[in-house]
Write a protein that holds these residues in place. Structure first.
Motif, PDB file in Angstrom:
ATOM      1  N   LYS A  53      34.865  28.444 -25.072  1.00  0.00           N
ATOM      2  CA  LYS A  53      33.908  28.908 -23.886  1.00  0.00           C
ATOM      3  C   LYS A  53      32.427  29.318 -24.168  1.00  0.00           C
ATOM      4  O   LYS A  53      31.664  28.975 -23.363  1.00  0.00           O
TER       5      LYS A  53
ATOM      6  N   PHE B 287      28.201  27.956 -22.299  1.00  0.00           N
ATOM      7  CA  PHE B 287      27.581  28.982 -21.352  1.00  0.00           C
ATOM      8  C   PHE B 287      25.979  28.719 -21.382  1.00  0.00           C
ATOM      9  O   PHE B 287      25.483  28.511 -22.539  1.00  0.00           O
TER      10      PHE B 287
ATOM     11  N   SER C  97      30.276  34.103 -20.382  1.00  0.00           N
ATOM     12  CA  SER C  97      30.159  33.931 -19.090  1.00  0.00           C
ATOM     13  C   SER C  97      29.430  34.957 -18.318  1.00  0.00           C
ATOM     14  O   SER C  97      29.228  36.216 -19.136  1.00  0.00           O
TER      15      SER C  97
ATOM     16  N   ASN D 138      29.214  37.283 -14.712  1.00  0.00           N
ATOM     17  CA  ASN D 138      29.986  37.755 -13.600  1.00  0.00           C
ATOM     18  C   ASN D 138      28.938  38.469 -12.636  1.00  0.00           C
ATOM     19  O   ASN D 138      28.270  39.274 -12.817  1.00  0.00           O
TER      20      ASN D 138
ATOM     21  N   ALA E  76      26.144  32.131 -13.081  1.00  0.00           N
ATOM     22  CA  ALA E  76      27.486  31.735 -14.221  1.00  0.00           C
ATOM     23  C   ALA E  76      27.241  30.519 -14.869  1.00  0.00           C
ATOM     24  O   ALA E  76      25.949  29.802 -14.718  1.00  0.00           O
ATOM     25  N   GLY E  77      28.111  29.913 -15.627  1.00  0.00           N
ATOM     26  CA  GLY E  77      27.864  28.860 -16.280  1.00  0.00           C
ATOM     27  C   GLY E  77      27.447  27.698 -15.377  1.00  0.00           C
ATOM     28  O   GLY E  77      26.881  26.420 -15.880  1.00  0.00           O
ATOM     29  N   SER E  78      27.928  27.362 -14.292  1.00  0.00           N
ATOM     30  CA  SER E  78      27.672  26.299 -13.247  1.00  0.00           C
ATOM     31  C   SER E  78      26.404  26.515 -12.702  1.00  0.00           C
ATOM     32  O   SER E  78      26.291  27.522 -11.881  1.00  0.00           O
TER      33      SER E  78
END
Length: 408
Positions: free
Chosen positions: A297, A301, A381, A383, A392-394
């Protein structure tokens, strides 16, 4: 007075709307918090999954070489048998009659041979004294030769009949367990064109094997002696182990999918595994112990521009060929080992981009070869947000992108 009263009412309405927006409609800023992790040492492995069928290592199909009717059965399914143990018998009446017939024929042939021998000796004495002609002597010689040949022929027929008689007793060729019984008492078996299978015997069910089908896309990573684990539906909580024993070169094609039969040995001391069970196989193609691991993960990021309000974002500078790199000599010496990736480190209020080299990847964790230490804090990530868009990552497509060094 009425004019001021109207203005006051409008102001009160605006004030009420403003309070409603402030307390109920307005989106409150959510404090930013990071999900972080520190690299840790552990075990990692890459694997290939497949399905297969459990079967005994060695099985023998026991049949009959003569036709007849099953008269006796001495074993059944799952019977433990020893080598040369009697399994079944055919009706021996016809075979016994044939043996008796050839024995009688042999006695006749032997009696005729004795007569011809006496006649030959008599004719030989007469020929020597000149009492008979050469033709009579040759006739006696020919008759004794025919008698001897006839005895040999009938004796061979008798031996064949005795052998067929012995075939009426079906015995086990090995020590093992009866897996299958295809006949019953009173059933007629015909061995005219091919040998019928009466029993199937497994040599040793404490040593089983899994015949798995590995896809052609994965077979290149599979090698002999690799560690294997598998499960069966009958024992979902048990994990069985084995080793790759053989990769058969004969491919099989089903629905345009090419697979290769891979044989895996499977010890079965407790006899839980039974022939025909479906095995869900995991073949470990590469394994390492005590290596630095990081969640996959972390590689996904990317910081967003809204984080600039509270954090300093530092991109790593990586120059083109011919320019001096910002890496140390020991790092450059391992530049070609593994794959190139980037992660972000959290150091106080600073997010720093870090270049790393990675190795094995099991889709959950990835091996870190160079670039990180166990004390580093890696961001997975983010929050919350400090603005209208999440950081965040998106990333939102409407937010500006940060400039920085080249990424590989």
């Amino acid at each position: 007075m009425r004019k001021y009263k109207g203005i006051l009412i409008v102001l009160l309405i605006l004030l009420a709307l403003l309070m409603i927006w402030y307390f109920f409609i307005r989106k409150k800023d959510v404090p930013v918090s990071f999900e972080t992790v520190q690299p840790a040492y552990g075990h990692i492995a890459t694997s290939v999954t497949a399905t297969g069928t459990i079967q005994p290592v060695d099985t023998v199909a026991v049949g009959t070489q003569v036709s007849g009717t099953i008269k006796y059965l001495y074993v059944d399914f799952n019977s433990q048998v020893k080598k040369d143990q009697l399994l079944a018998e055919l009706d021996k009446a016809l075979f016994q009659a044939q043996v008796d017939q050839f024995r009688a024929n042999l006695q006749v042939a032997q009696s005729n041979l004795a007569y011809q021998e006496n006649n030959y000796h008599r004719q030989e004495l007469l020929y020597k004294t000149g009492a008979i002609s050469k033709a009579d002597y040759d006739l006696a010689t020919n008759q004794i030769g025919q008698a001897r040949a006839n005895v040999a022929s009938v004796n061979a027929q008798l031996q064949s009949a005795l052998k067929n008689f012995s075939f009426t007793e079906i015995t086990s060729p090995i020590n093992g367990v009866v897996l299958n019984r295809n006949v019953s008492v009173g059933q007629t078996v015909a061995a005219s064109f091919n040998t019928p299978t009466l029993f199937v015997i497994a040599k040793d069910i404490t040593k089983m094997q899994v015949e798995s089908k590995v896809d052609e896309a994965d077979i290149g990573n599979v090698k002999d002696s690799q560690r294997v684990t598998f499960t069966v539906d009958a024992y979902l909580d048990d994990v069985f182990s084995g080793r790759v024993q053989e990769i058969r070169l004969q491919p099989s094609v089903s629905s345009n999918v090419v697979t290769y039969n891979t044989i895996i040995n499977a010890p079965n001391e407790n006899r839980k595994l039974k022939p025909g069970m479906t095995a869900n196989v995991t073949i470990y193609t590469a394994e390492k112990d005590s290596v630095l691991l990081l969640p996959v993960k972390a590689l996904k990021f990317r910081p967003d521009s809204v984080l600039l309000k509270k954090y300093v974002i530092q991109y790593s500078v990586r120059k083109d060929k011919g320019a001096k790199r910002d890496t140390t000599a020991p790092f450059r010496s391992q530049e070609r080992i593994g794959s190139s990736n980037w992660v972000w480190l959290l150091r106080g209020d600073t997010l720093t981009q870090k270049h790393i080299r990675t190795g094995l990847n099991d889709n959950t964790h990835i091996e870190v070869l160079t670039g990180l230490e166990p004390a580093d804090i890696v961001v997975l990530s983010v929050n919350g947000s400090s603005g209208p868009a999440a950081a965040a990552g998106s990333r939102s497509p409407f937010l500006p992108k940060m400039g920085g060094g080249r990424r590989r």
